[in-house]
Design a protein around this motif. Structure first.
Motif, PDB file in Angstrom:
ATOM      1  N   LEU A 215       0.834  -1.209   0.000  1.00  0.00           N
ATOM      2  CA  LEU A 215       0.000   0.000   0.000  1.00  0.00           C
ATOM      3  C   LEU A 215       0.866   1.256   0.000  1.00  0.00           C
ATOM      4  N   ILE A 216       2.106   1.115   0.456  1.00  0.00           N
ATOM      5  CA  ILE A 216       3.043   2.240   0.469  1.00  0.00           C
ATOM      6  C   ILE A 216       4.196   1.915  -0.470  1.00  0.00           C
ATOM      7  N   ASP A 217       4.504   2.865  -1.313  1.00  0.00           N
ATOM      8  CA  ASP A 217       5.647   2.725  -2.213  1.00  0.00           C
ATOM      9  C   ASP A 217       6.723   3.718  -1.775  1.00  0.00           C
ATOM     10  N   LEU A 218       7.917   3.219  -1.540  1.00  0.00           N
ATOM     11  CA  LEU A 218       9.013   4.057  -1.042  1.00  0.00           C
ATOM     12  C   LEU A 218      10.196   3.963  -1.995  1.00  0.00           C
ATOM     13  N   SER A 219      10.751   5.115  -2.327  1.00  0.00           N
ATOM     14  CA  SER A 219      11.953   5.169  -3.165  1.00  0.00           C
ATOM     15  C   SER A 219      12.920   6.174  -2.560  1.00  0.00           C
ATOM     16  N   ILE A 220      14.137   5.735  -2.263  1.00  0.00           N
ATOM     17  CA  ILE A 220      15.164   6.613  -1.683  1.00  0.00           C
ATOM     18  C   ILE A 220      16.410   6.518  -2.563  1.00  0.00           C
ATOM     19  N   LYS A 221      16.821   7.633  -3.126  1.00  0.00           N
ATOM     20  CA  LYS A 221      17.969   7.636  -4.027  1.00  0.00           C
ATOM     21  C   LYS A 221      19.066   8.553  -3.501  1.00  0.00           C
ATOM     22  N   LEU A 222      20.296   8.071  -3.638  1.00  0.00           N
ATOM     23  CA  LEU A 222      21.456   8.939  -3.424  1.00  0.00           C
ATOM     24  C   LEU A 222      21.740   9.585  -4.771  1.00  0.00           C
ATOM     25  N   GLU A 223      21.199  10.778  -4.973  1.00  0.00           N
ATOM     26  CA  GLU A 223      21.206  11.416  -6.278  1.00  0.00           C
ATOM     27  C   GLU A 223      22.602  11.894  -6.680  1.00  0.00           C
ATOM     28  N   ASP A 224      23.363  12.382  -5.687  1.00  0.00           N
ATOM     29  CA  ASP A 224      24.692  12.921  -6.005  1.00  0.00           C
ATOM     30  C   ASP A 224      25.493  13.010  -4.712  1.00  0.00           C
ATOM     31  N   TYR A 225      26.794  13.076  -4.854  1.00  0.00           N
ATOM     32  CA  TYR A 225      27.652  13.255  -3.677  1.00  0.00           C
ATOM     33  C   TYR A 225      28.970  13.879  -4.102  1.00  0.00           C
ATOM     34  N   THR A 226      29.579  14.582  -3.149  1.00  0.00           N
ATOM     35  CA  THR A 226      30.885  15.206  -3.366  1.00  0.00           C
ATOM     36  C   THR A 226      31.744  14.941  -2.141  1.00  0.00           C
ATOM     37  N   ILE A 227      32.894  14.351  -2.352  1.00  0.00           N
ATOM     38  CA  ILE A 227      33.805  14.065  -1.240  1.00  0.00           C
ATOM     39  C   ILE A 227      35.002  14.995  -1.370  1.00  0.00           C
ATOM     40  N   GLY A 228      35.060  16.009  -0.511  1.00  0.00           N
ATOM     41  CA  GLY A 228      36.127  16.985  -0.550  1.00  0.00           C
ATOM     42  C   GLY A 228      37.204  16.700   0.462  1.00  0.00           C
TER      43      GLY A 228
END
Length: 705
Positions: A215-228
């Motif tokens: 009944l619940i649809d969940l989507s979690i994305k790591l869209e971008d990252y920067t490691i400085g």
């Protein structure tokens, strides 16, 4: 989680639930409450004090006002608890209900200096805006949080809810910046998070989807990252959609136990049956059934100077908010009954069942509900004020019967119950104890005329047999509160009756020339006061000072009392009903005038230094009223008198107030005859003229001869 809940129940609605379910306390002041300190002690029934007022209306509904103070036992755990202060007011606006809330959550001081240093640097700013109608609700939230050189979080949330289709769609953008040194992290730690994220994401998404029966649809994305070199920034995109309420209910029913493919390393503990039932009941609070948000805005910031989260905002509701509240209260009571089933005292369980039955069979009006609370467990005090709640029970006797049962189960000598008659536009209600029921009803602490009876909240007896008498409304105030004030003069006791639609903040006090009352009410509404004052107490003109500014009341004489009526704009107000002889001063433009000439009389009328505008003043000459005039905005008046009689006259101004008359000091005016008005002179002149004419006639005749 809170943001997801807010799409269904605005923050202010949750504030109301907190205020109504906590046995806490409050203050009538603004955001900071400024509550007095109460020495902490163990909480027992005797340490809870307050007043419960039940106002009986002609339509057989009951208005509820509560004021409580409680001394609390300090928590035994070592963790300090924040102080919570909330003020919420409701008012009807154009067929809708507007609720405004403000307050703060004050964090206790930490013994760790590093924590205190972090709080002094912390930044938090949350802005939420909502809109909707009976079919759908939309929310947009922006939040920013940071501890400089430690962590920075930025959140943007947009949600849409379709009530009819029971569908919700929430989109979240989350950006997190982590500073390695402050968080004791390295670049490798961040890389590990990035590498492990697909697996962690799969576990979370699968667990939620399966446990909610899809009944619940969940989507979690790591869209971008920067490691400085010094910090790393992670950008997440998340979407939650579906029937969230029912999905969460299924989630709870399954005790949060996912299927084998996504089982976490350690099995999740099963939720006890009682807790599951309560959680499921609480889920129903997220549903919009009878009322909906049409417009809302909420702001929260972190006040570094005071160490508190400060918030304020408003919500405009459409629909029937009373029914929505009823659903909330019945759900909470049902959850309470679930916890209590088979546990504790039987009389307490019986009372809970009676209250649940009462709420289930009643209607509620919360359009003018006001809740104010202040809770500080660390300091050991709590206070609550609640007013403006109207309940329409199945019958008044049924309602009073439940109140009586409560006084048997939870008696207290420090709680006062007041049953008071009130009014609508047409009728008013008187309250009395019938002679036939006196032996079955507890003896009152005080009886206020025909409208108010007070008891200690202890074994009240058959108060459901009180006699309620409906009569025509003769005082001109709707929804009145009633209070009596007594004053003894020369051994005789006199009673002042006060009716007002305002809330009494302090009991009225008497001085020699005035009665002082502090009242409050919802800003933007009209306050009204009707006071009956015995003539014996009054010497002078009656006026009302509202926060020091003069208001002219309507004053009539009824029997042996003056009935004073006035209106004012609501807020926290100091009202002073004052009686004082007026100050009347007059002058004339000349002190001597010829008979038949005119004199202009000018003057000013004041009470307590305040000009009295629009008042009739009579000009009196030697006790005879010759002219009437009206004062202007500055209390000034003038009139012209034509004096037809010779002599010396005393001119005064007279001001009539109900059955009293007040005079100015007299001014002398002398009326004299002009030389041409003197009869002797006029006679002599006439005679001289006649003689002159006769002489002329005689001389003219002699010449003719």
């Amino acid at each position: 989680m809170c943001r997801g809940m807010r799409r269904r129940i605005p923050t202010f609605y949750m504030i109301m639930l907190l205020a109504l379910t906590l046995t806490t306390a409050s203050s009538l002041n603004a955001v900071r409450c400024q509550a007095p300190y109460v020495k902490p002690t163990v909480l027992r029934p005797g340490n809870v004090s307050g007043v419960v007022v039940l106002k009986i209306y002609p339509d057989d509904s009951v208005g509820l006002t509560e004021t409580f103070e409680a001394n609390l036992e300090k928590p035994r755990w070592n963790v300090s608890i924040p102080r919570i202060c909330i003020n919420m007011t409701s008012r009807p606006v154009g067929g809708k209900v507007e609720q405004r809330a403000s307050g703060f959550v004050e964090m206790p001081e930490s013994p760790d200096p590093k924590v205190e240093e972090a709080l002094e640097k912390m930044v938090l700013d949350i802005v939420a805006k909502g809109s909707g109608n009976e079919n759908e609700t939309k929310w947009h939230v922006n939040a920013n949080f940071s501890l400089p050189e430690t962590i920075e979080v930025s959140v943007e949330l947009s949600s849409y809810g379709n009530v009819v289709e029971k569908y919700s769609d929430i989109n979240i953008t989350l950006e997190v910046t982590l500073y390695y040194e402050a968080l004791n992290m390295t670049k490798s730690d961040v890389r590990d998070i990035v590498v492990a994220w697909p697996i962690l994401r799969g576990l979370i998404e699968a667990a939620v989807i399966q446990a909610s029966d899809e009944l619940i649809d969940l989507s979690i994305k790591l869209e971008d990252y920067t490691i400085g070199p010094d910090s790393a920034t992670l950008l997440f995109e998340a979407r939650v959609s579906g029937n969230l309420v029912e999905g969460l209910r299924r989630f709870i029913e399954k005790s949060i136990t996912p299927s084998t493919p996504v089982t976490p390393p350690a099995p999740m503990p099963e939720i006890p049956k009682e807790a599951r039932e309560v959680l499921e009941a609480m889920l129903s609070l997220l549903e919009t059934r009878y009322a909906w948000v049409e417009d809302a805005e909420f702001n929260m910031t972190w006040d570094r100077e005071d160490g508190a989260f400060v918030f304020e905002g408003y919500t405009v509701y459409g629909g029937d908010l009373g029914k929505q509240y009823k659903m909330v209260w019945t759900t909470l009571l049902r959850a309470q009954l679930t916890f209590m089933a088979g546990k504790g005292r039987e009389d307490v369980q019986k009372l809970a069942l009676e209250v649940y039955d009462l709420v289930t069979n009643s209607e509620f009006d919360v359009d003018e509900l006001t809740v104010s609370m202040d809770v500080n467990l660390d300091e050991g005090y709590a206070m609550l004020n609640l007013s403006g709640l109207k309940i329409k029970p199945k019958s008044i006797p049924d309602f009073l019967s439940v109140v009586s049962l409560a006084s048997e189960v939870m008696p207290s000598n420090r709680l006062t119950l007041v049953v008071q008659g009130s009014s609508d536009a047409e009728e008013m209600v008187e309250v009395e104890i019938p002679l036939a029921a006196e032996e079955y009803i507890a003896e009152p602490v005080a009886v206020g005329g025909r409208y108010r009876i007070e008891w200690r909240f202890k074994k009240l007896g058959a108060i459901d047999r009180l006699k309620l008498i409906k009569k025509p409304n003769t005082i001109g105030i709707i929804d009145f509160n009633y209070i009596e004030v007594k004053k003894t003069v020369d051994g005789a006791e006199y009673v002042v009756e006060i009716f007002t639609n305002s809330s009494l903040v302090e009991m009225p006090t008497f001085a020699d020339d005035r009665l002082e009352i502090t009242v409050s009410g919802v800003e933007g509404t009209l306050g009204a006061l009707n006071a009956s004052i015995p003539k014996t107490l009054v010497n002078g003109v009656i006026v009302i000072l509202v926060d020091g500014e003069l208001v002219k009341p309507s004053v009539k004489l009824m029997g042996e009392s003056y009935v004073v009526y006035a209106t004012y704009s609501h807020s926290l107000r100091k009202l002073e009903i004052v009686w004082s002889p007026p100050d009347i001063k007059i002058t004339v433009d000349r002190s001597e005038v010829d008979v038949g000439g005119e004199v202009e009389v000018s003057g000013i009328l004041r009470v307590l230094g305040n000009p009295m505008a629009g008042e009739k003043v009579n000009i009196v000459v030697d006790g005879v009223r010759l002219a009437e005039t009206v004062t202007d905005e500055e209390g000034r008046f003038s009139a012209r008198l034509k004096l037809e009689k010779e002599g010396e006259f005393t001119v005064k101004a007279v001001y009539d107030f109900v059955d009293q008359s007040f005079e100015s000091e007299g001014v002398m005016v002398k009326v004299v005859l002009a030389w041409y008005q003197n009869p002797v002179i006029l006679g002599g002149m006439a005679a001289a003229i006649v003689v002159a004419i006769a002489v002329i006639v005689i001389l003219s005749r002699r010449r003719s001869f």
